[in-house]
Write a protein that holds these residues in place. Structure first.
Motif, PDB file in Angstrom:
ATOM      1  N   GLY A 186      22.686 -48.025 103.457  1.00 48.02           N
ATOM      2  CA  GLY A 186      22.065 -47.604 102.025  1.00 48.02           C
ATOM      3  C   GLY A 186      21.466 -48.590 101.249  1.00 48.02           C
ATOM      4  N   LEU A 187      21.909 -49.991 101.569  1.00 45.98           N
ATOM      5  CA  LEU A 187      21.284 -51.013 100.653  1.00 45.98           C
ATOM      6  C   LEU A 187      19.820 -51.045 101.494  1.00 45.98           C
ATOM      7  CD1 LEU A 187      21.157 -53.317  98.690  1.00 45.98           C
ATOM      8  CD2 LEU A 187      22.049 -54.750 100.521  1.00 45.98           C
ATOM      9  N   THR A 193      24.150 -51.095  96.399  1.00 46.99           N
ATOM     10  CA  THR A 193      24.743 -50.135  96.895  1.00 46.99           C
ATOM     11  C   THR A 193      26.480 -50.306  96.919  1.00 46.99           C
ATOM     12  OG1 THR A 193      24.986 -48.716  99.201  1.00 46.99           O
ATOM     13  CG2 THR A 193      24.700 -51.136  99.295  1.00 46.99           C
ATOM     14  N   ALA A 204      17.728 -48.339  99.727  1.00 51.94           N
ATOM     15  CA  ALA A 204      17.663 -48.406  98.372  1.00 51.94           C
ATOM     16  C   ALA A 204      16.369 -49.399  98.122  1.00 51.94           C
ATOM     17  CB  ALA A 204      18.785 -48.898  97.899  1.00 51.94           C
ATOM     18  N   LEU A 206      28.918 -42.831  99.510  1.00 58.42           N
ATOM     19  CA  LEU A 206      27.903 -43.688  99.319  1.00 58.42           C
ATOM     20  C   LEU A 206      27.088 -43.749  97.921  1.00 58.42           C
ATOM     21  CD1 LEU A 206      26.462 -46.353 100.822  1.00 58.42           C
ATOM     22  CD2 LEU A 206      24.861 -44.787 101.586  1.00 58.42           C
ATOM     23  N   HIS A 239      27.272 -48.074 107.121  1.00 60.67           N
ATOM     24  CA  HIS A 239      27.031 -47.044 106.050  1.00 60.67           C
ATOM     25  C   HIS A 239      26.370 -47.949 104.754  1.00 60.67           C
ATOM     26  CE1 HIS A 239      29.398 -43.679 107.700  1.00 60.67           C
ATOM     27  NE2 HIS A 239      28.240 -43.487 108.101  1.00 60.67           N
ATOM     28  N   ALA A 240      27.080 -48.989 104.371  1.00 60.62           N
ATOM     29  CA  ALA A 240      26.664 -49.575 103.079  1.00 60.62           C
ATOM     30  C   ALA A 240      25.567 -50.342 103.297  1.00 60.62           C
ATOM     31  CB  ALA A 240      27.831 -50.697 102.885  1.00 60.62           C
ATOM     32  N   ASN A 273      28.172 -52.330  88.972  1.00 62.75           N
ATOM     33  CA  ASN A 273      28.388 -52.990  90.268  1.00 62.75           C
ATOM     34  C   ASN A 273      27.981 -54.625  89.940  1.00 62.75           C
ATOM     35  OD1 ASN A 273      28.652 -53.689  92.913  1.00 62.75           O
ATOM     36  ND2 ASN A 273      26.359 -53.238  93.386  1.00 62.75           N
ATOM     37  N   THR A 302      23.905 -45.593  96.066  1.00 55.06           N
ATOM     38  CA  THR A 302      22.734 -46.349  95.995  1.00 55.06           C
ATOM     39  C   THR A 302      21.868 -46.531  94.860  1.00 55.06           C
ATOM     40  OG1 THR A 302      21.087 -44.767  97.350  1.00 55.06           O
ATOM     41  CG2 THR A 302      22.617 -46.191  98.753  1.00 55.06           C
ATOM     42  N   TYR A 303      21.185 -47.352  94.546  1.00 53.91           N
ATOM     43  CA  TYR A 303      20.352 -47.405  93.439  1.00 53.91           C
ATOM     44  C   TYR A 303      18.896 -48.215  93.608  1.00 53.91           C
ATOM     45  CZ  TYR A 303      23.165 -51.432  91.976  1.00 53.91           C
ATOM     46  OH  TYR A 303      24.079 -52.548  92.418  1.00 53.91           O
ATOM     47  N   SER A 304      18.133 -47.958  93.009  1.00 53.12           N
ATOM     48  CA  SER A 304      16.773 -48.961  93.111  1.00 53.12           C
ATOM     49  C   SER A 304      15.908 -48.432  92.104  1.00 53.12           C
ATOM     50  CB  SER A 304      16.274 -48.595  94.582  1.00 53.12           C
ATOM     51  OG  SER A 304      15.795 -47.311  94.849  1.00 53.12           O
ATOM     52  N   THR A 356      30.283 -48.419  98.334  1.00 48.81           N
ATOM     53  CA  THR A 356      31.113 -47.510  99.193  1.00 48.81           C
ATOM     54  C   THR A 356      32.298 -47.271  98.666  1.00 48.81           C
ATOM     55  OG1 THR A 356      29.681 -48.174 101.227  1.00 48.81           O
ATOM     56  CG2 THR A 356      31.768 -46.878 101.460  1.00 48.81           C
TER      57      THR A 356
END
Length: 199
Positions: free
Chosen positions: A10-11, A130, A14, A38, A6-7, A71, A40-42, A132
């Motif tokens: 997600g990355l 990302t 992102a 989860l 999942h992580a 993070n 995520t950011y971008s 979790t």
């Protein structure tokens, strides 16, 4: 292993997801199947007009009741005068991520809406990451909502936004539903036969 997948997914999302030039940094929180969340950011940040304030160590965590998301570590705090502060995204308290990767970041959506970026960050260069968390929206105290803050009048690269995606409604397995209906029907039939015998 499932949390790692999942992580990782997600990355990747992102990093490759298209972000509008004026979107700034976009954060998204999603509840996975099972009991994990989860984040995520971008995006990218325009640091023109912002003041770097040196190192700002952080951990990988979030606090819905204060609007805090962070993070990584060794980030550089930039002074931002928010022209439009955001809001909290729930009632939960601080919780650490079980998995975290990507660029270091620190953001607080409520006033004074501070922002910390990776050390040596170059204006408008891409940022992605990302995290979790164990639990669900309910156990972590997360509310499905959207919030954002901007500074220096907003514009390209001067907004940080958060979107908490509403959890999907679980689908009912037709086979399971049929079994339940069969059991209910059988129970009702048994009750009816007993009623008729008493008459």
């Amino acid at each position: 292993m499932q949390r790692f997948r999942h992580a990782l997914c997600g990355l990747i999302v992102a990093m490759v997801a298209p972000v509008a030039a004026d979107a700034g940094l976009v954060m998204t929180i999603t509840q996975n199947s099972g009991s994990s969340v989860l984040l995520t950011y971008s995006g990218s940040i325009n640091t023109s007009g912002m003041t770097p304030l040196g190192g700002f160590p952080t951990t990988s965590s979030m606090n819905p009741s204060t609007g805090l998301i962070q993070n990584g570590s060794a980030t550089s705090l930039w002074l931002t005068t928010s022209t439009s502060p955001g809001s909290i995204f729930g009632s939960g308290t601080a919780v650490n991520a079980t998995l975290a990767s990507g660029d270091a970041i620190y953001t607080n959506f409520t006033a004074p809406s501070l922002l910390a970026l990776p050390t040596g960050y170059t204006s408008l260069s891409p940022i992605a990451g990302t995290m979790t968390f164990d639990g669900t929206y309910t156990s972590l105290g997360i509310t499905s909502t959207s919030t954002a803050f901007s500074w220096l009048g907003g514009g390209a690269g001067r907004t940080v936004s958060l979107n908490v995606v509403s959890p999907a409604v679980p689908e009912i397995d037709p086979a399971s539903a049929g079994s339940v209906l069969a059991l209910v029907g059988g129970a009702l039939g048994l009750l009816e036969r007993r009623r008729q015998r008493r008459v």
